[in-house]
Design a protein around this motif. Sequence first.
Motif, short mmCIF file in Angstrom:
data_model
loop_
_atom_site.label_atom_id
_atom_site.label_comp_id
_atom_site.label_asym_id
_atom_site.label_seq_id
_atom_site.Cartn_x
_atom_site.Cartn_y
_atom_site.Cartn_z
N GLU A 65 1.03 -1.02 0.16
CA GLU A 65 -0.03 -0.18 0.10
C GLU A 65 0.97 1.16 0.13
O GLU A 65 1.55 1.43 0.82
N THR A 66 0.66 2.30 -1.12
CA THR A 66 1.61 3.12 -1.24
C THR A 66 1.11 4.39 -1.43
O THR A 66 -0.16 4.43 -1.84
N ASP A 67 1.78 5.39 -0.84
CA ASP A 67 1.11 6.96 -1.18
C ASP A 67 1.36 7.26 -2.47
O ASP A 67 2.59 7.23 -3.03
N VAL A 68 0.42 7.79 -3.04
CA VAL A 68 0.55 8.15 -4.44
C VAL A 68 0.01 9.37 -4.66
O VAL A 68 -0.86 10.06 -3.98
N LEU A 69 0.20 10.10 -5.94
CA LEU A 69 -0.60 11.30 -6.57
C LEU A 69 -1.40 10.87 -7.80
O LEU A 69 -1.03 10.19 -8.44
#
Length: 649
Positions: free
Chosen positions: A57-61
């Motif tokens: 689970e990754t922080d993205v834009l």
Amino acid sequence: MLPASLHATFEPDPHHPSHGRMLLWGGDDPATDAATLGLPPGDPATAHILQGDELVETDVLALPARPAAAGMIHLADRIDIAPSLAAWGRVASAVRDRHFDILDKIAEELPIEGHSAADPEGHVWTARAAVAAFVESHAELGQPDSGLSLALTTAQHALPETPRVQATLRPYQANGIAWLQTATDNGAGVVLADDMGLGKTLQSIGLLAARSTGEQTHLVVCPTSVVGNWQRELARFAPQLTTHLHHGPKRRKRADELLDADVIITSYSLALRDRKLLGRVCWDTVILDEAQTVKNHRSQTSKAVRGLTSRQHIALTGTPVENRLAELWAIMEFVNPGLLGTQADFKRRFTDPIEIGRDPNAARELRELIGPVVLRRLKEDVAADLPKKLESVVVCTMTAEQGKLYKEAVADAFDSGLGDGIARRGNILKLLTRLKQICNHPVQAGPAKDNSHDFDYDHEPEDNLGLADRSGKLDRIAAMLAEVIDSGDRALIFTQYRTMGELLATHIREQLNINAPFLHGGVDQMGRDRMVQHFQTEEGPGVLLVSLKAGGTGLNLTAASHVFHYDRWWNPAVEDQATDRAHRIGQTRTVHVHKLVTAGTLEERIDELLMRKRALADAIVGESEEWLTELDDTQLRKLIELDEDEVAQ
């Protein structure tokens, strides 16, 4: 572990293709890295991204397909960025140019980081599937029966979330804000083309207020004559937003200095002059007011605004774009690049069949194509929502030439001394007259003498005086009149100066190809009757100029649904009597009353005074400007001195 550089991947939504989103991930700060590359701002989100051998689970834009594509095209040939970003830049470029036959080859070159998003069941999309989904999401807007088009069409009749504007919205205005919000959420550029006077500015401010959380910066580009009006409307309807006027010799020179305000307001001329500076900012929303200004897609100004990076492009125009196909293509190329194809494609597919062949099928196809992204309401469409008379103050920006004349007039008057008693009153009235004439137009002001009111006028203005671009008021009224005429309406223009009436007639004839009669004190009764009777017929002129003294009472001019007060009498009762030439028994439409004032001058300050004390206005001002002669020097200077920040450069 996250890769050290920024990557791009596409996350499809198989159930709602328009909800597919480009994800930017990796590096220390995706938002900053994306901005450095000139990509539009996105929304912070999380997604399951394949990192190494596991889903993390990754922080993205996240960005919708269309704004992502517009920003990534220029990355196609870069070798100093991650291969996944460059590959998606080539995909975006191929889609723009409709080279769909090379997409499979590009997909083969897409590294795993470029298709590393997982579906809800944990399966990573293949490169071909991700590219195909991107193309489908990008194409949603061009299909009238797609989910996105249907959502936009439905939103035209929806209500927004809690409006964040300090105004009582009419139902159609609330619908407009909901539509703008839906478009922005889905990355669709749109054209708000309501009739003049229905509140395009207010609806746009409603969108900006809804989107602003302190993290975004929006840009409004408008004619120089209305930059001050935008600032005032934002302060009035959304005081929680900070604004900055980008104009004048002291304007900001660094991109980061523009990010400390919620909304930056600038003019078309400065959008061109400062194109490199403005192009370095990643705007959330860019709004073009009077978007017909960029109708020539080959002009440098049009190229400059098309080069602005933003998540959302919005165009405002009261001109019926459906009937001006070349202008429509240019405006749509700004809001949704490629939606209508190349200009050659558009000419072959729509312009020639509609304008030359009168092909109803081509016209219907075009209406269906642009229907979701062009919202135009006419006054008769929303008549139940409108009062019988709508009044607005139109604040116009003074040109540099006007500013110089205005400052000189104030300085000369106080340097020479205003005197005492009767002489003082006469000198003040003479000064006020000159300042008002300068606000009207430098040509009317002429040398430092009183051309004054219509009964003092003893010469005809010369033709070819070079009237355009020298007066904020004149430029603004010409633009507004163009909208009035295009919509099939007619207008009255009141001025207290015969000189200005003649100049207006000249300018209207040269700019709009309309011969506008001028009813003034020098016209005999028979001539007056002929003018009025002709204006009231269906064949009458689109514009009638009227001297405030000669035509303020006793006339029936109900053919007009727009009334312009070009200069102000500063007695509300006198102006109301003039307005009532159109707003009277026999008038079946809403009358729009536009009162023009020049920003930063005595006109704006006296208007604000009368607005605050409307109930006592008659007692304050009496029958004329004599009340101003009772002010002492300090009070008078405070009232008339120029605010130089309001002068266009």
